[in-house]
Design a protein around this motif. Structure first.
Motif, PDB file in Angstrom:
ATOM      1  N   TRP A 120       0.844  -1.177   0.000  1.00 34.60           N
ATOM      2  CA  TRP A 120       0.000   0.000   0.000  1.00 34.60           C
ATOM      3  C   TRP A 120       0.884   1.234   0.000  1.00 34.60           C
ATOM      4  O   TRP A 120       1.753   1.380   0.828  1.00 34.60           O
ATOM      5  CB  TRP A 120      -0.931  -0.034   1.203  1.00 34.60           C
ATOM      6  N   GLY A 121       0.689   2.106  -0.991  1.00 36.84           N
ATOM      7  CA  GLY A 121       1.472   3.316  -1.119  1.00 36.84           C
ATOM      8  C   GLY A 121       2.772   3.086  -1.870  1.00 36.84           C
ATOM      9  O   GLY A 121       3.572   3.986  -2.016  1.00 36.84           O
ATOM     10  N   GLN A 122       2.999   1.883  -2.362  1.00 37.53           N
ATOM     11  CA  GLN A 122       4.150   1.558  -3.182  1.00 37.53           C
ATOM     12  C   GLN A 122       3.624   0.859  -4.435  1.00 37.53           C
ATOM     13  O   GLN A 122       2.504   0.383  -4.456  1.00 37.53           O
ATOM     14  CB  GLN A 122       5.093   0.615  -2.437  1.00 37.53           C
ATOM     15  N   GLY A 158     -11.407   1.655   4.305  1.00 30.79           N
ATOM     16  CA  GLY A 158     -11.381   2.969   3.674  1.00 30.79           C
ATOM     17  C   GLY A 158     -11.503   2.839   2.175  1.00 30.79           C
ATOM     18  O   GLY A 158     -11.652   1.745   1.631  1.00 30.79           O
ATOM     19  N   THR A 159     -11.414   3.966   1.506  1.00 34.73           N
ATOM     20  CA  THR A 159     -11.523   4.005   0.058  1.00 34.73           C
ATOM     21  C   THR A 159     -10.125   4.155  -0.535  1.00 34.73           C
ATOM     22  O   THR A 159      -9.343   4.997  -0.092  1.00 34.73           O
ATOM     23  CB  THR A 159     -12.438   5.152  -0.390  1.00 34.73           C
ATOM     24  N   TYR A 160      -9.824   3.318  -1.517  1.00 32.27           N
ATOM     25  CA  TYR A 160      -8.521   3.280  -2.170  1.00 32.27           C
ATOM     26  C   TYR A 160      -8.690   3.486  -3.668  1.00 32.27           C
ATOM     27  O   TYR A 160      -9.700   3.101  -4.247  1.00 32.27           O
ATOM     28  CB  TYR A 160      -7.846   1.927  -1.928  1.00 32.27           C
ATOM     29  N   ARG A 161      -7.652   4.057  -4.292  1.00 31.12           N
ATOM     30  CA  ARG A 161      -7.686   4.283  -5.748  1.00 31.12           C
ATOM     31  C   ARG A 161      -6.365   3.841  -6.362  1.00 31.12           C
ATOM     32  O   ARG A 161      -5.297   4.085  -5.813  1.00 31.12           O
ATOM     33  CB  ARG A 161      -7.928   5.750  -6.051  1.00 31.12           C
ATOM     34  N   LYS A 214      -3.690   3.768  -3.428  1.00 37.32           N
ATOM     35  CA  LYS A 214      -3.496   4.831  -2.436  1.00 37.32           C
ATOM     36  C   LYS A 214      -4.800   5.094  -1.711  1.00 37.32           C
ATOM     37  O   LYS A 214      -5.862   5.185  -2.334  1.00 37.32           O
ATOM     38  CB  LYS A 214      -3.002   6.105  -3.120  1.00 37.32           C
ATOM     39  N   ARG A 215      -4.694   5.199  -0.392  1.00 35.08           N
ATOM     40  CA  ARG A 215      -5.869   5.471   0.435  1.00 35.08           C
ATOM     41  C   ARG A 215      -6.280   6.923   0.253  1.00 35.08           C
ATOM     42  O   ARG A 215      -5.442   7.824   0.296  1.00 35.08           O
ATOM     43  CB  ARG A 215      -5.566   5.178   1.899  1.00 35.08           C
ATOM     44  N   LEU A 216      -7.566   7.140   0.051  1.00 37.12           N
ATOM     45  CA  LEU A 216      -8.111   8.501  -0.110  1.00 37.12           C
ATOM     46  C   LEU A 216      -8.610   8.996   1.241  1.00 37.12           C
ATOM     47  O   LEU A 216      -9.296   8.276   1.936  1.00 37.12           O
ATOM     48  CB  LEU A 216      -9.253   8.509  -1.120  1.00 37.12           C
ATOM     49  N   GLY A 217      -8.284  10.198   1.577  1.00 37.94           N
ATOM     50  CA  GLY A 217      -8.770  10.832   2.811  1.00 37.94           C
ATOM     51  C   GLY A 217      -8.500  10.175   4.096  1.00 37.94           C
ATOM     52  O   GLY A 217      -8.205   9.155   4.427  1.00 37.94           O
ATOM     53  N   GLN A 221      -8.564   3.891 -14.269  1.00 35.37           N
ATOM     54  CA  GLN A 221      -8.455   3.979 -12.808  1.00 35.37           C
ATOM     55  C   GLN A 221      -9.569   3.207 -12.117  1.00 35.37           C
ATOM     56  O   GLN A 221     -10.660   3.043 -12.663  1.00 35.37           O
ATOM     57  CB  GLN A 221      -8.418   5.433 -12.377  1.00 35.37           C
ATOM     58  N   ALA A 222      -9.250   2.700 -10.923  1.00 31.93           N
ATOM     59  CA  ALA A 222     -10.215   1.933 -10.137  1.00 31.93           C
ATOM     60  C   ALA A 222     -10.288   2.520  -8.736  1.00 31.93           C
ATOM     61  O   ALA A 222      -9.276   2.935  -8.175  1.00 31.93           O
ATOM     62  CB  ALA A 222      -9.799   0.472 -10.071  1.00 31.93           C
ATOM     63  N   THR A 223     -11.486   2.545  -8.181  1.00 30.94           N
ATOM     64  CA  THR A 223     -11.704   3.001  -6.814  1.00 30.94           C
ATOM     65  C   THR A 223     -12.481   1.913  -6.080  1.00 30.94           C
ATOM     66  O   THR A 223     -13.482   1.416  -6.590  1.00 30.94           O
ATOM     67  CB  THR A 223     -12.500   4.322  -6.795  1.00 30.94           C
ATOM     68  N   VAL A 224     -11.983   1.538  -4.894  1.00 35.41           N
ATOM     69  CA  VAL A 224     -12.585   0.458  -4.114  1.00 35.41           C
ATOM     70  C   VAL A 224     -12.707   0.908  -2.664  1.00 35.41           C
ATOM     71  O   VAL A 224     -11.775   1.495  -2.113  1.00 35.41           O
ATOM     72  CB  VAL A 224     -11.714  -0.816  -4.171  1.00 35.41           C
TER      73      VAL A 224
END
Length: 97
Positions: A16-18, A35-38, A94-97, A73-76
């Motif tokens: 995550w984040g890499q 959380g929400t990730y993109r 990447k985690r959003l917010g 792009q994907a958002t989950v």
């Protein structure tokens, strides 16, 4: 000459984040915070970005809560009730917010 005395370890799942590897990766438990990730989409040279929210990790199709695949792009949104998150062929999540 290459040293073959120590076999390589098992493939690692996405970080995550890499950059996430193009190969299969499953993260679960404390490794994935709810959380929400993109992801920006498929990894370079990859065909598509696949993701799945899972209720188990045995590989049974019945454990898939939700999944998707695409070339953009994907958002989950990962819930605290999800057992694991699987991703294949995606760029960094990447985690959003």
């Amino acid at each position: 000459m290459t040293d073959h005395s120590t076999p390589p370890g098992p493939p690692r799942g996405p970080q995550w984040g890499q950059p996430a590897p193009a190969s299969n990766g499953i993260r679960g438990g404390r490794e994935v915070r709810p959380g929400t990730y993109r992801s920006a989409g498929p990894a370079e040279g990859g065909g598509s970005c696949y993701w799945a929210r899972l209720r188990g990790t045995t590989g049974n199709d019945g454990e898939i809560i939700a999944n998707g695949a695409g070339k953009s792009q994907a958002t989950v949104t990962v819930l605290d009730t999800d057992k694991a998150f699987q991703t294949t062929g995606c760029q960094t999540w990447k985690r959003l917010g």
